[in-house]
Design a protein around this motif. Sequence first.
Motif, PDB file in Angstrom:
ATOM      1  N   LEU A  79       0.814  -1.213   0.000  1.00  0.00           N
ATOM      2  CA  LEU A  79       0.000   0.000   0.000  1.00  0.00           C
ATOM      3  C   LEU A  79       0.852   1.269   0.000  1.00  0.00           C
ATOM      4  O   LEU A  79       0.482   2.273  -0.635  1.00  0.00           O
ATOM      5  CB  LEU A  79      -0.922   0.009   1.228  1.00  0.00           C
ATOM      6  CG  LEU A  79      -1.805   1.248   1.384  1.00  0.00           C
ATOM      7  CD1 LEU A  79      -2.978   1.191   0.408  1.00  0.00           C
ATOM      8  CD2 LEU A  79      -2.302   1.374   2.826  1.00  0.00           C
ATOM      9  N   ALA A  80       1.973   1.237   0.706  1.00  0.00           N
ATOM     10  CA  ALA A  80       2.747   2.452   0.989  1.00  0.00           C
ATOM     11  C   ALA A  80       2.982   3.345  -0.231  1.00  0.00           C
ATOM     12  O   ALA A  80       2.746   4.554  -0.168  1.00  0.00           O
ATOM     13  CB  ALA A  80       4.067   2.075   1.663  1.00  0.00           C
ATOM     14  N   PRO A  81       3.442   2.816  -1.380  1.00  0.00           N
ATOM     15  CA  PRO A  81       3.736   3.714  -2.506  1.00  0.00           C
ATOM     16  C   PRO A  81       2.544   4.009  -3.409  1.00  0.00           C
ATOM     17  O   PRO A  81       2.677   4.799  -4.354  1.00  0.00           O
ATOM     18  CB  PRO A  81       4.799   2.931  -3.284  1.00  0.00           C
ATOM     19  CG  PRO A  81       4.445   1.507  -3.046  1.00  0.00           C
ATOM     20  CD  PRO A  81       3.905   1.448  -1.653  1.00  0.00           C
ATOM     21  N   LEU A  82       1.394   3.425  -3.145  1.00  0.00           N
ATOM     22  CA  LEU A  82       0.282   3.502  -4.097  1.00  0.00           C
ATOM     23  C   LEU A  82      -0.402   4.863  -4.083  1.00  0.00           C
ATOM     24  O   LEU A  82      -0.669   5.440  -3.022  1.00  0.00           O
ATOM     25  CB  LEU A  82      -0.746   2.408  -3.805  1.00  0.00           C
ATOM     26  CG  LEU A  82      -0.281   0.951  -4.017  1.00  0.00           C
ATOM     27  CD1 LEU A  82      -1.442  -0.003  -3.767  1.00  0.00           C
ATOM     28  CD2 LEU A  82       0.275   0.767  -5.416  1.00  0.00           C
ATOM     29  N   ARG A  83      -0.706   5.339  -5.281  1.00  0.00           N
ATOM     30  CA  ARG A  83      -1.436   6.588  -5.453  1.00  0.00           C
ATOM     31  C   ARG A  83      -2.586   6.373  -6.424  1.00  0.00           C
ATOM     32  O   ARG A  83      -2.500   5.563  -7.337  1.00  0.00           O
ATOM     33  CB  ARG A  83      -0.509   7.686  -6.017  1.00  0.00           C
ATOM     34  CG  ARG A  83       0.629   8.084  -5.093  1.00  0.00           C
ATOM     35  CD  ARG A  83       0.117   8.815  -3.866  1.00  0.00           C
ATOM     36  NE  ARG A  83       1.190   9.292  -3.006  1.00  0.00           N
ATOM     37  CZ  ARG A  83       1.725   8.583  -2.036  1.00  0.00           C
ATOM     38  NH1 ARG A  83       1.310   7.331  -1.833  1.00  0.00           N
ATOM     39  NH2 ARG A  83       2.678   9.088  -1.285  1.00  0.00           N
ATOM     40  N   ARG A  84      -3.661   7.117  -6.222  1.00  0.00           N
ATOM     41  CA  ARG A  84      -4.771   7.099  -7.163  1.00  0.00           C
ATOM     42  C   ARG A  84      -4.377   7.880  -8.416  1.00  0.00           C
ATOM     43  O   ARG A  84      -3.334   8.536  -8.458  1.00  0.00           O
ATOM     44  CB  ARG A  84      -6.011   7.713  -6.526  1.00  0.00           C
ATOM     45  CG  ARG A  84      -6.420   7.081  -5.203  1.00  0.00           C
ATOM     46  CD  ARG A  84      -7.740   7.667  -4.718  1.00  0.00           C
ATOM     47  NE  ARG A  84      -8.074   7.214  -3.369  1.00  0.00           N
ATOM     48  CZ  ARG A  84      -7.977   7.969  -2.278  1.00  0.00           C
ATOM     49  NH1 ARG A  84      -7.563   9.226  -2.385  1.00  0.00           N
ATOM     50  NH2 ARG A  84      -8.295   7.487  -1.102  1.00  0.00           N
ATOM     51  N   SER A  85      -5.251   7.844  -9.420  1.00  0.00           N
ATOM     52  CA  SER A  85      -4.948   8.535 -10.676  1.00  0.00           C
ATOM     53  C   SER A  85      -4.808  10.045 -10.501  1.00  0.00           C
ATOM     54  O   SER A  85      -4.118  10.709 -11.271  1.00  0.00           O
ATOM     55  CB  SER A  85      -6.036   8.231 -11.709  1.00  0.00           C
ATOM     56  OG  SER A  85      -7.316   8.601 -11.209  1.00  0.00           O
ATOM     57  N   ASP A  86      -5.443  10.590  -9.441  1.00  0.00           N
ATOM     58  CA  ASP A  86      -5.333  12.034  -9.194  1.00  0.00           C
ATOM     59  C   ASP A  86      -4.125  12.395  -8.338  1.00  0.00           C
ATOM     60  O   ASP A  86      -3.926  13.550  -7.964  1.00  0.00           O
ATOM     61  CB  ASP A  86      -6.614  12.567  -8.543  1.00  0.00           C
ATOM     62  CG  ASP A  86      -6.888  11.941  -7.164  1.00  0.00           C
ATOM     63  OD1 ASP A  86      -6.060  11.133  -6.690  1.00  0.00           O
ATOM     64  OD2 ASP A  86      -7.931  12.262  -6.572  1.00  0.00           O
ATOM     65  N   ALA A 192      -2.954  -1.776 -10.415  1.00  0.00           N
ATOM     66  CA  ALA A 192      -3.768  -2.001 -11.610  1.00  0.00           C
ATOM     67  C   ALA A 192      -5.239  -1.728 -11.316  1.00  0.00           C
ATOM     68  O   ALA A 192      -5.954  -1.167 -12.152  1.00  0.00           O
ATOM     69  CB  ALA A 192      -3.579  -3.427 -12.111  1.00  0.00           C
ATOM     70  N   TYR A 193      -5.674  -2.109 -10.109  1.00  0.00           N
ATOM     71  CA  TYR A 193      -7.065  -1.812  -9.745  1.00  0.00           C
ATOM     72  C   TYR A 193      -7.290  -0.309  -9.646  1.00  0.00           C
ATOM     73  O   TYR A 193      -8.295   0.212 -10.136  1.00  0.00           O
ATOM     74  CB  TYR A 193      -7.431  -2.476  -8.405  1.00  0.00           C
ATOM     75  CG  TYR A 193      -8.783  -2.019  -7.925  1.00  0.00           C
ATOM     76  CD1 TYR A 193      -9.942  -2.549  -8.477  1.00  0.00           C
ATOM     77  CD2 TYR A 193      -8.901  -1.011  -6.965  1.00  0.00           C
ATOM     78  CE1 TYR A 193     -11.190  -2.091  -8.085  1.00  0.00           C
ATOM     79  CE2 TYR A 193     -10.144  -0.550  -6.570  1.00  0.00           C
ATOM     80  CZ  TYR A 193     -11.284  -1.101  -7.130  1.00  0.00           C
ATOM     81  OH  TYR A 193     -12.525  -0.635  -6.755  1.00  0.00           O
ATOM     82  N   LEU A 194      -6.369   0.406  -9.026  1.00  0.00           N
ATOM     83  CA  LEU A 194      -6.511   1.856  -8.911  1.00  0.00           C
ATOM     84  C   LEU A 194      -6.541   2.523 -10.280  1.00  0.00           C
ATOM     85  O   LEU A 194      -7.255   3.510 -10.488  1.00  0.00           O
ATOM     86  CB  LEU A 194      -5.362   2.429  -8.078  1.00  0.00           C
ATOM     87  CG  LEU A 194      -5.358   2.088  -6.583  1.00  0.00           C
ATOM     88  CD1 LEU A 194      -4.068   2.595  -5.954  1.00  0.00           C
ATOM     89  CD2 LEU A 194      -6.573   2.672  -5.883  1.00  0.00           C
ATOM     90  N   ALA A 195      -5.780   1.985 -11.212  1.00  0.00           N
ATOM     91  CA  ALA A 195      -5.704   2.579 -12.546  1.00  0.00           C
ATOM     92  C   ALA A 195      -6.954   2.302 -13.372  1.00  0.00           C
ATOM     93  O   ALA A 195      -7.367   3.125 -14.184  1.00  0.00           O
ATOM     94  CB  ALA A 195      -4.478   2.052 -13.279  1.00  0.00           C
ATOM     95  N   ASP A 196      -7.568   1.126 -13.147  1.00  0.00           N
ATOM     96  CA  ASP A 196      -8.717   0.744 -13.969  1.00  0.00           C
ATOM     97  C   ASP A 196      -9.616  -0.216 -13.207  1.00  0.00           C
ATOM     98  O   ASP A 196      -9.735  -1.388 -13.564  1.00  0.00           O
ATOM     99  CB  ASP A 196      -8.245   0.107 -15.280  1.00  0.00           C
ATOM    100  CG  ASP A 196      -9.392  -0.231 -16.226  1.00  0.00           C
ATOM    101  OD1 ASP A 196     -10.474   0.366 -16.072  1.00  0.00           O
ATOM    102  OD2 ASP A 196      -9.203  -1.088 -17.100  1.00  0.00           O
ATOM    103  N   GLY A 197     -10.255   0.283 -12.146  1.00  0.00           N
ATOM    104  CA  GLY A 197     -11.151  -0.556 -11.355  1.00  0.00           C
ATOM    105  C   GLY A 197     -12.306  -1.086 -12.172  1.00  0.00           C
ATOM    106  O   GLY A 197     -12.749  -2.235 -12.000  1.00  0.00           O
TER     107      GLY A 197
END
Length: 234
Positions: A79-86, A192-197
């Motif tokens: 989780l630590a490095p993950l960012r949403r598309s915004d 991948a889910y965050l990029a295209d759920g």
Amino acid sequence: MAIERLLIGQTGALIFESAHAQKVFAEKVKEPRCSHHVIHNGLAASEFEEISPDQGAADFVYVGELRWLKGIDLLIEALAPLRRSDGSPATLVMAGDGPDAPALREKIQRLGLEQRVTLVGVQPARDMFARGRCVVVPSRAESLPYIVLEAAAAGRPVIATAVGGIGEIFGPTSSELVTPDNAPALGNAMAAYLADGAGLAASTALRHRHIEAQFSISHMTDQIEAVYRGLVAS
């Protein structure tokens, strides 16, 4: 296991809840010579009612024991490095308790994730499915985990590892399972889910239909009855 080896000679039939359990039994106890069957656990009709995420739901939700065996440390690292598309940081809500809860809290604090990870204690699974947009099951080992069954039956996207009988639950979507004990691989699936759920909608629906056909209580009980009737008849 020694007791099981002794009892198997007096056993008319063996029922395993998964092909994985059948394989482990043969390896660790004995190859069964009596009648043996794989009959998957079943869910009630109400558990197939789909659940939509609440407004303001976290990106990911974990429900289960707080033990390293369940891969919760890997989940935090992924989780630590993950960012949403915004560009905003991804969030996680975790339900459950267990012996590694203190170590988990320490890891969350050490990685500076206190504002992104919410621990809510033991909660009903279906309530939690509404509090996260994607269910994550990062286990290092499993048999046939109900949480994967319940989440998929509720129509929720699921990211899970290729351990135990999870592939049997995923069925035609088993190629989507993640390499276990591998935080980068888990992180890639979550990214991948965050990029295209929305892209997971088709596989989520396919998995739901597979479980509805193969993992209902009525299907389970019909198969168990057939085993008993066969034994009585013989």
